[in-house]
Write an enzyme that holds these catalytic residues in place. Structure first.
Site, short mmCIF file in Angstrom:
data_model
loop_
_atom_site.label_atom_id
_atom_site.label_comp_id
_atom_site.label_asym_id
_atom_site.label_seq_id
_atom_site.Cartn_x
_atom_site.Cartn_y
_atom_site.Cartn_z
N CYS A 58 -16.90 -1.80 -29.99
CA CYS A 58 -16.51 -1.53 -28.61
C CYS A 58 -17.70 -1.29 -27.68
CB CYS A 58 -15.55 -0.36 -28.57
SG CYS A 58 -14.10 -0.66 -29.61
N HIS A 96 -16.29 6.47 -21.59
CA HIS A 96 -15.71 5.63 -22.64
C HIS A 96 -14.22 5.97 -22.73
CE1 HIS A 96 -15.62 2.99 -26.02
NE2 HIS A 96 -15.24 3.93 -26.88
N GLU A 106 -17.02 13.19 -26.21
CA GLU A 106 -17.71 12.69 -25.01
C GLU A 106 -17.87 13.81 -23.99
OE1 GLU A 106 -15.91 9.25 -23.18
OE2 GLU A 106 -17.72 8.80 -22.03
N LYS A 128 -9.72 2.92 -18.98
CA LYS A 128 -8.79 2.59 -20.07
C LYS A 128 -7.41 3.21 -19.86
CE LYS A 128 -12.45 2.05 -23.55
NZ LYS A 128 -13.66 2.45 -22.79
N HIS A 164 -7.87 -0.55 -23.81
CA HIS A 164 -9.21 -0.64 -24.41
C HIS A 164 -9.49 -2.11 -24.77
CE1 HIS A 164 -12.79 0.07 -26.49
NE2 HIS A 164 -12.47 1.14 -27.19
N PHE A 189 -17.14 1.65 -33.10
CA PHE A 189 -17.09 1.93 -34.54
C PHE A 189 -18.42 1.52 -35.18
CE2 PHE A 189 -12.17 1.34 -34.99
CZ PHE A 189 -11.98 2.60 -34.45
#
Length: 413
Positions: A163, A303, A314, A335, A340, A399
């Site tokens: 991502c 994010h 975050e 998002k 996403h 990831f």
């Protein structure tokens, strides 16, 4: 002499719209782009919702024969480049093709064609597999097709970092221009991975929301009732250009890309380091490269996935980096409305951040009703706000522990 990098063209394709004006207007209005999946029957899946790009007809911008030989992720990238390039006003026929490049990030590549051809292989044998399987599937093909479209022979490759792929593509393009290896880069991220197979994978690892009866309320970053992210598709493409090159052709400038930070968590395959040390490093690196003080930053496009682990981490990372200034920051998550986009997220959110800097309008975080534990920043709930945004960051994490921060500044001579 330091070379500066500016954004001169933007393109967007999301579940809210097929171009920048449609998506931007709906983001500012806090509209929802998440629905029950229509691309296939999701009835046997625990998670049955997504942010799909509906009514997409690639031949409105791409030659019919060419489009048939592309996976959907490449169609998305080329479609969106065909908005960003005209928007920039650049005419590649008048440019040195060796000084112009394309670098598009993608997380999954051509998973749609892979699944289709694999099923054919199992049911009907190897001779039925398409000779276009490999070129349609490989992740670098979006960059390759864009270079073919515009006849540009400069830097050309792709970034694959889950991502963070789109944000890495932007950061590497920024560095290529700064290092005088290119004058212009078409860059960003794309993804088209809403398939029965991939949704099953994300569902079984318990990463995505199962709020099937309320898709419009499913993506809720930083909210106490969040239950995972919502898978999405689309693309965000930008034209990055060296400042003097842009000046010579009197290009309009959205914002300056002034800093790029990147790091690794070295912690876990899918879970973020709870302390957020990697994101802290990425944010500090981007600020240092841009020669910015903490107090210079007005806004962070987070994010903000709508997962408990990410949102809390975050927030902690932002507080660790900014200290008392964290309470003065505006933070929001795109998002919450467009889901996403995985490898496309960094590109789309960079476009949104550049627009935020140019227009001084900040979209809200939809569905934030009751902040979750450890989520104590100003996430701009419910309604958009306006003020001059001189500096904004865009965070992307993936990831594998990949972290990227991009620092955008209001352009000043």
């Amino acid at each position: 002499m330091d070379r500066r990098v500016v954004v001169t063209g933007v393109g967007l394709l999301t579940s809210l719209g097929h171009d920048v004006p449609a998506t931007w207007e709906k983001l500012l209005a806090g509209e929802n782009g998440i629905r029950r999946i229509r691309g296939f029957d999701p009835s046997d899946l625990d998670a049955q919702i997504a942010a799909e790009v509906l009514d997409f007809d690639p031949v409105k911008r791409i030659d019919f024969k060419q489009a048939r030989r592309m996976d959907r992720f490449s169609q998305f990238a080329l479609w969106t480049a065909k908005e960003a390039v005209p928007d920039s006003g650049i005419e590649f026929g008048k440019e040195n093709p060796e000084r112009c490049g394309a670098l598009i990030g993608v997380g999954m590549g051509g998973i749609i064609v892979w699944e289709t051809e694999h099923e054919k292989f199992l049911e009907r044998g190897p001779k039925r597999v398409s000779p276009f399987l490999i070129p349609m599937m490989i992740p670098d093909m979006a960059s390759g097709l864009i270079s073919i479209e515009y006849g540009i022979r400069g830097p050309n490759f792709c970034t694959v970092s889950a991502c963070a792929s789109g944000a890495h593509a932007l950061g590497e393009s920024f560095e290529l221009i700064k290092q005088d290896k290119a004058e212009v880069m078409i860059t960003g991220g794309t993804e088209a991975a809403i398939t029965r197979f991939s949704v099953a994978g994300f569902t079984n690892m318990r990463a995505i929301s199962r709020r099937n009866d309320e898709p419009e309320r499913a993506s809720r970053p930083f909210d106490a009732d969040r239950d995972g992210f919502v898978i999405a598709e689309g693309a965000g493409i930008l034209v990055l250009e060296e400042l003097e090159h842009a000046r010579k052709r009197s290009a309009k400038i959205y914002a300056e890309l002034a800093g790029y930070g990147l790091s690794g968590d070295a912690f876990h395959m899918t879970a973020p380091d709870p302390e957020g040390k990697g994101p802290q490093l990425a944010m500090r690196m981007a600020l240092d490269e841009a020669e910015l003080n903490l107090q210079d930053v007005d806004y962070i496009n987070a994010h903000g996935t709508s997962t408990e682990l990410n949102d809390r981490m975050e927030t902690r990372a932002i507080r660790s980096v900014f200290g008392n200034h964290a309470d003065k920051l505006w933070v929001s998550s795109s998002k919450s409305m467009i889901g996403h986009l995985l490898g496309g997220a960094g590109g789309a959110e960079a476009v949104i951040t550049a627009l935020t800097v140019k227009e001084g309008k900040v979209h809200p975080t939809r569905n934030l009703e009751r902040p979750g534990e450890g989520c104590d920043l100003d996430y701009i709930p419910k309604q958009a706000r306006e003020k001059e945004i001189k500096v904004a960051l865009s965070n992307s994490f993936g990831f594998g522990g990949h972290n990227v921060t991009l620092a955008f500044k209001k352009f000043e001579e």
